[in-house]
Motif scaffolding. Structure first.
Motif, PDB file in Angstrom:
ATOM      1  N   LEU A  59       0.836  -1.207   0.000  1.00 46.33           N
ATOM      2  CA  LEU A  59       0.000   0.000   0.000  1.00 46.33           C
ATOM      3  C   LEU A  59       0.868   1.253   0.000  1.00 46.33           C
ATOM      4  CD1 LEU A  59      -3.011  -0.433   2.484  1.00 46.33           C
ATOM      5  CD2 LEU A  59      -3.108   0.469   0.170  1.00 46.33           C
ATOM      6  N   PHE A  60       1.873   1.243   0.886  1.00 47.66           N
ATOM      7  CA  PHE A  60       2.781   2.389   1.014  1.00 47.66           C
ATOM      8  C   PHE A  60       3.480   2.680  -0.317  1.00 47.66           C
ATOM      9  CE2 PHE A  60       7.073   4.005   2.107  1.00 47.66           C
ATOM     10  CZ  PHE A  60       6.710   5.190   2.725  1.00 47.66           C
ATOM     11  N   GLU A  61       4.011   1.637  -0.951  1.00 47.15           N
ATOM     12  CA  GLU A  61       4.756   1.804  -2.216  1.00 47.15           C
ATOM     13  C   GLU A  61       3.851   2.275  -3.349  1.00 47.15           C
ATOM     14  OE1 GLU A  61       6.590  -1.994  -2.702  1.00 47.15           O
ATOM     15  OE2 GLU A  61       7.883  -1.696  -0.936  1.00 47.15           O
ATOM     16  N   LYS A  62       2.629   1.707  -3.433  1.00 45.10           N
ATOM     17  CA  LYS A  62       1.719   2.065  -4.529  1.00 45.10           C
ATOM     18  C   LYS A  62       1.243   3.518  -4.390  1.00 45.10           C
ATOM     19  CE  LYS A  62       1.439  -1.682  -7.042  1.00 45.10           C
ATOM     20  NZ  LYS A  62       0.455  -2.736  -6.907  1.00 45.10           N
ATOM     21  N   ILE A  63       0.912   3.921  -3.157  1.00 44.85           N
ATOM     22  CA  ILE A  63       0.441   5.304  -2.940  1.00 44.85           C
ATOM     23  C   ILE A  63       1.548   6.291  -3.287  1.00 44.85           C
ATOM     24  CG2 ILE A  63      -0.267   6.969  -1.156  1.00 44.85           C
ATOM     25  CD1 ILE A  63      -1.826   4.594   0.159  1.00 44.85           C
ATOM     26  N   LYS A  64       2.787   5.960  -2.896  1.00 43.01           N
ATOM     27  CA  LYS A  64       3.936   6.818  -3.239  1.00 43.01           C
ATOM     28  C   LYS A  64       4.129   6.882  -4.753  1.00 43.01           C
ATOM     29  CE  LYS A  64       7.967   6.524  -1.505  1.00 43.01           C
ATOM     30  NZ  LYS A  64       9.198   5.910  -0.955  1.00 43.01           N
ATOM     31  N   GLN A  65       4.015   5.709  -5.393  1.00 37.94           N
ATOM     32  CA  GLN A  65       4.256   5.612  -6.839  1.00 37.94           C
ATOM     33  C   GLN A  65       3.295   6.504  -7.628  1.00 37.94           C
ATOM     34  OE1 GLN A  65       4.003   1.559  -8.279  1.00 37.94           O
ATOM     35  NE2 GLN A  65       3.702   2.230 -10.379  1.00 37.94           N
ATOM     36  N   TYR A  66       2.015   6.544  -7.225  1.00 40.56           N
ATOM     37  CA  TYR A  66       1.024   7.319  -7.974  1.00 40.56           C
ATOM     38  C   TYR A  66       0.894   8.769  -7.466  1.00 40.56           C
ATOM     39  CZ  TYR A  66      -0.349   3.024 -10.290  1.00 40.56           C
ATOM     40  OH  TYR A  66      -0.347   1.876 -11.057  1.00 40.56           O
ATOM     41  N   GLY A  67       1.643   9.111  -6.412  1.00 39.92           N
ATOM     42  CA  GLY A  67       1.652  10.488  -5.912  1.00 39.92           C
ATOM     43  C   GLY A  67       0.278  10.999  -5.534  1.00 39.92           C
ATOM     44  N   LEU A  68      -0.484  10.229  -4.749  1.00 39.97           N
ATOM     45  CA  LEU A  68      -1.851  10.611  -4.368  1.00 39.97           C
ATOM     46  C   LEU A  68      -1.842  11.714  -3.309  1.00 39.97           C
ATOM     47  CD1 LEU A  68      -3.480   7.058  -4.072  1.00 39.97           C
ATOM     48  CD2 LEU A  68      -3.324   8.521  -6.075  1.00 39.97           C
ATOM     49  N   THR A  69      -2.902  12.498  -3.306  1.00 43.38           N
ATOM     50  CA  THR A  69      -3.076  13.523  -2.265  1.00 43.38           C
ATOM     51  C   THR A  69      -3.448  12.838  -0.951  1.00 43.38           C
ATOM     52  OG1 THR A  69      -5.433  13.773  -2.711  1.00 43.38           O
ATOM     53  CG2 THR A  69      -3.908  15.176  -3.981  1.00 43.38           C
ATOM     54  N   ARG A  70      -3.489  13.604   0.133  1.00 47.23           N
ATOM     55  CA  ARG A  70      -3.811  13.032   1.458  1.00 47.23           C
ATOM     56  C   ARG A  70      -5.197  12.380   1.452  1.00 47.23           C
ATOM     57  NH1 ARG A  70      -2.276  13.536   6.745  1.00 47.23           N
ATOM     58  NH2 ARG A  70      -3.934  13.212   8.256  1.00 47.23           N
ATOM     59  N   GLU A  71      -6.188  13.108   0.886  1.00 45.77           N
ATOM     60  CA  GLU A  71      -7.568  12.588   0.868  1.00 45.77           C
ATOM     61  C   GLU A  71      -7.649  11.299   0.040  1.00 45.77           C
ATOM     62  OE1 GLU A  71      -6.774  15.795   0.299  1.00 45.77           O
ATOM     63  OE2 GLU A  71      -7.449  16.447   2.291  1.00 45.77           O
ATOM     64  N   GLU A  72      -6.981  11.319  -1.123  1.00 42.08           N
ATOM     65  CA  GLU A  72      -6.998  10.130  -1.991  1.00 42.08           C
ATOM     66  C   GLU A  72      -6.303   8.951  -1.312  1.00 42.08           C
ATOM     67  OE1 GLU A  72      -6.887  12.256  -6.425  1.00 42.08           O
ATOM     68  OE2 GLU A  72      -5.007  11.842  -5.348  1.00 42.08           O
ATOM     69  N   ALA A  73      -5.176   9.234  -0.647  1.00 42.83           N
ATOM     70  CA  ALA A  73      -4.423   8.170   0.035  1.00 42.83           C
ATOM     71  C   ALA A  73      -5.270   7.535   1.131  1.00 42.83           C
ATOM     72  CB  ALA A  73      -3.125   8.726   0.610  1.00 42.83           C
ATOM     73  N   LEU A  74      -5.958   8.382   1.929  1.00 44.01           N
ATOM     74  CA  LEU A  74      -6.808   7.855   3.017  1.00 44.01           C
ATOM     75  C   LEU A  74      -7.965   7.026   2.456  1.00 44.01           C
ATOM     76  CD1 LEU A  74      -6.919  10.968   5.406  1.00 44.01           C
ATOM     77  CD2 LEU A  74      -5.643   8.839   5.735  1.00 44.01           C
ATOM     78  N   ALA A  75      -8.522   7.481   1.334  1.00 43.39           N
ATOM     79  CA  ALA A  75      -9.623   6.732   0.699  1.00 43.39           C
ATOM     80  C   ALA A  75      -9.135   5.362   0.215  1.00 43.39           C
ATOM     81  CB  ALA A  75     -10.185   7.535  -0.474  1.00 43.39           C
ATOM     82  N   VAL A  76      -7.920   5.335  -0.370  1.00 45.50           N
ATOM     83  CA  VAL A  76      -7.344   4.060  -0.855  1.00 45.50           C
ATOM     84  C   VAL A  76      -7.095   3.115   0.314  1.00 45.50           C
ATOM     85  CG1 VAL A  76      -5.255   3.034  -1.856  1.00 45.50           C
ATOM     86  CG2 VAL A  76      -6.339   4.981  -2.973  1.00 45.50           C
ATOM     87  N   ILE A  77      -6.559   3.661   1.427  1.00 41.72           N
ATOM     88  CA  ILE A  77      -6.289   2.825   2.608  1.00 41.72           C
ATOM     89  C   ILE A  77      -7.589   2.238   3.147  1.00 41.72           C
ATOM     90  CG2 ILE A  77      -5.456   2.848   5.012  1.00 41.72           C
ATOM     91  CD1 ILE A  77      -3.475   5.102   4.056  1.00 41.72           C
ATOM     92  N   ASP A  78      -8.645   3.063   3.251  1.00 43.28           N
ATOM     93  CA  ASP A  78      -9.955   2.576   3.741  1.00 43.28           C
ATOM     94  C   ASP A  78     -10.504   1.477   2.844  1.00 43.28           C
ATOM     95  OD1 ASP A  78      -9.939   4.260   5.889  1.00 43.28           O
ATOM     96  OD2 ASP A  78     -11.175   5.825   4.962  1.00 43.28           O
ATOM     97  N   GLU A  79     -10.397   1.695   1.533  1.00 43.88           N
ATOM     98  CA  GLU A  79     -10.907   0.701   0.579  1.00 43.88           C
ATOM     99  C   GLU A  79     -10.122  -0.612   0.693  1.00 43.88           C
ATOM    100  OE1 GLU A  79     -13.355  -0.895  -2.300  1.00 43.88           O
ATOM    101  OE2 GLU A  79     -13.579   1.003  -1.209  1.00 43.88           O
ATOM    102  N   ALA A  80      -8.792  -0.483   0.864  1.00 44.53           N
ATOM    103  CA  ALA A  80      -7.952  -1.686   0.995  1.00 44.53           C
ATOM    104  C   ALA A  80      -8.348  -2.477   2.235  1.00 44.53           C
ATOM    105  CB  ALA A  80      -6.473  -1.294   1.060  1.00 44.53           C
ATOM    106  N   VAL A  81      -8.604  -1.762   3.342  1.00 45.57           N
ATOM    107  CA  VAL A  81      -9.007  -2.437   4.588  1.00 45.57           C
ATOM    108  C   VAL A  81     -10.345  -3.150   4.400  1.00 45.57           C
ATOM    109  CG1 VAL A  81      -9.715  -2.052   6.984  1.00 45.57           C
ATOM    110  CG2 VAL A  81      -7.695  -0.885   6.079  1.00 45.57           C
ATOM    111  N   LYS A  82     -11.315  -2.451   3.763  1.00 49.95           N
ATOM    112  CA  LYS A  82     -12.640  -3.056   3.527  1.00 49.95           C
ATOM    113  C   LYS A  82     -12.521  -4.335   2.691  1.00 49.95           C
ATOM    114  CE  LYS A  82     -15.381   1.190   3.641  1.00 49.95           C
ATOM    115  NZ  LYS A  82     -16.031   2.192   2.789  1.00 49.95           N
TER     116      LYS A  82
END
Length: 401
Positions: A25-48
């Motif tokens: 998750l950490f590497e992919k979010i860094k790779q795509y350069g997501l904003t804070r809101e987008e990163a938090l949304a991706v983390i929530d979706e990954a957990v779900k």
């Protein structure tokens, strides 16, 4: 969002998500350069998604895995495919290959190897061809134009093929040396003046022994590795069509002997013989081979089976430290439950032997509880034991299970 902030957000779920998933998750979010809101949304979706993929407590995972692999396996066609686009080699795929894997056949019907070369020679075609000639089994029969039996003198006359000798990089002396190993005390080997006709006087009187000697001479190894009948060199190219390396594909398998050859890359060389992998490389390598072989068979037919079900089959076959077939001589035949063993095959034999040994069935599994009836199957809701307090008839408090 800084790297430390991002990691601290992901680490909030350290009790929920495994480390490998958190790192990805950490590497992919860094790779795509997501904003804070987008990163938090991706983390929530990954957990779900991770939580939704977990197996519910008490689920009959073995039965689901069996159905998941067994049902699509019936859609497979019963035929063989050409190996990796090479016409000369056929490989068994589909249902017959799947049965071979789970039955743990001593040798596959089409044993094959992919032999990778060390990086220093991987792009050298001449070195690849030289190694292929060194690996490919060369017998007397391969090198001869004709083989004649002389019953009067009890001799075998071999007429060698010069082209084949050159092709296999074998000399007449190599053939003579191989024959000298089996000639015995009375036998002798004579070579003609041109060097391409060899007469092997066996010194045997008995016709039956003479005939056996003829068969032995034809199959006599002159060069190469036992078990590898055919070896071809195949170029591997990248998406742009540029040469990456040369790989040797073989019909037949002998992993231990191949790995000992200088120039062969032992980390990448593969065989489809699982027993051989277990004997040479151990149980973990055998488990990985079972997973890869099942996955390859299913992928060839475009069948999408959950990877975890394949892992479960491989684990069941290898968790004891030895590879076992999924059959009455392996996983099914070694179950702790007598009724489960008897329900699979050879019912009377299992029941009689269990009675003689005075075995007891604790009725912990699914099959035995289906046979017994009137007992809840210990899966799902049947796996739960409820304990509660209640008010007795006179107001006293008691316990009920």
């Amino acid at each position: 969002m800084s790297d430390s902030e991002l990691w601290s957000e992901i680490e909030k779920y350290h009790e929920m998500l495994p480390l490998s998933l958190r790192q990805e998750l950490f590497e992919k979010i860094k790779q795509y350069g997501l904003t804070r809101e987008e990163a938090l949304a991706v983390i929530d979706e990954a957990v779900k998604r991770y939580l939704s993929s977990l197996v519910a407590p008490g689920e009959a995972v073995g039965m689901v895995a069996a159905q998941s692999i067994g049902e699509p396996a019936t859609q497979m066609t019963l035929r063989t495919f050409h190996f990796a686009g090479v016409r000369e080699l056929n490989v068994t795929l589909g249902l017959p290959r799947l049965i071979e894997i789970v039955d743990l056949r001593r040798e596959p019907s089409t044993p094959l190897m992919e032999i990778y070369l060390e990086p220093s020679i991987a792009t050298n075609e001449q070195e690849a061809l030289r190694l292929a000639r060194e690996i490919e089994l060369t017998t007397i029969e391969t090198l001869c134009k004709s083989v004649v039996m002389d019953y009067y003198e009890k001799s075998i006359i071999l007429e060698l093929d010069p082209e084949m000798l050159e092709n296999r990089d074998v000399s007449v002396d190599d053939v003579v040396k191989a024959l000298n190993k089996i000639k015995g005390r009375k036998g002798k080997v004579e070579v003609s003046e041109d060097g391409f006709k060899i007469t092997f006087y066996t010194g045997l009187e008995d016709l039956i022994k003479f005939r056996r000697m003829y068969d032995r001479v034809l199959n006599l190894r002159v060069k190469g590795i036992k078990g590898i009948r055919h070896a071809i060199v195949k170029p591997v190219r990248d998406e742009q069509g540029n040469l990456k390396e040369y790989v040797i594909l073989t019909e037949g398998s002998n992993l231990q002997a191949v790995l000992s050859i200088e120039g062969v890359d032992p980390k990448r060389t593969k065989t489809n013989n699982i027993i051989e992998i277990y004997e040479v490389l151990g149980i973990e390598a055998a488990r990985a081979a079972i997973i890869n072989e099942i996955k390859r068979v299913l992928d060839e037919h475009g069948l999408d089976v959950d990877y975890r079900h394949i892992l479960m089959v491989a684990d069941a076959m290898t968790y004891t430290g030895k590879v076992r077939q999924v059959g009455r001589h392996g996983v099914a035949g070694e179950k702790g439950s007598i009724l489960a063993r008897a329900s699979f095959e050879v019912t009377v034999k299992n029941l009689v032997e269990a009675a003689m040994r005075g075995e007891m069935d604790e009725l912990k599994g699914v099959i035995e509880n289906v046979i017994i009836e009137s007992r809840p199957i210990p899966i799902g809701t049947g796996a739960v034991k409820l304990k509660m307090r209640y008010q007795g008839p006179m107001g006293s408090e008691g316990e009920r299970r």
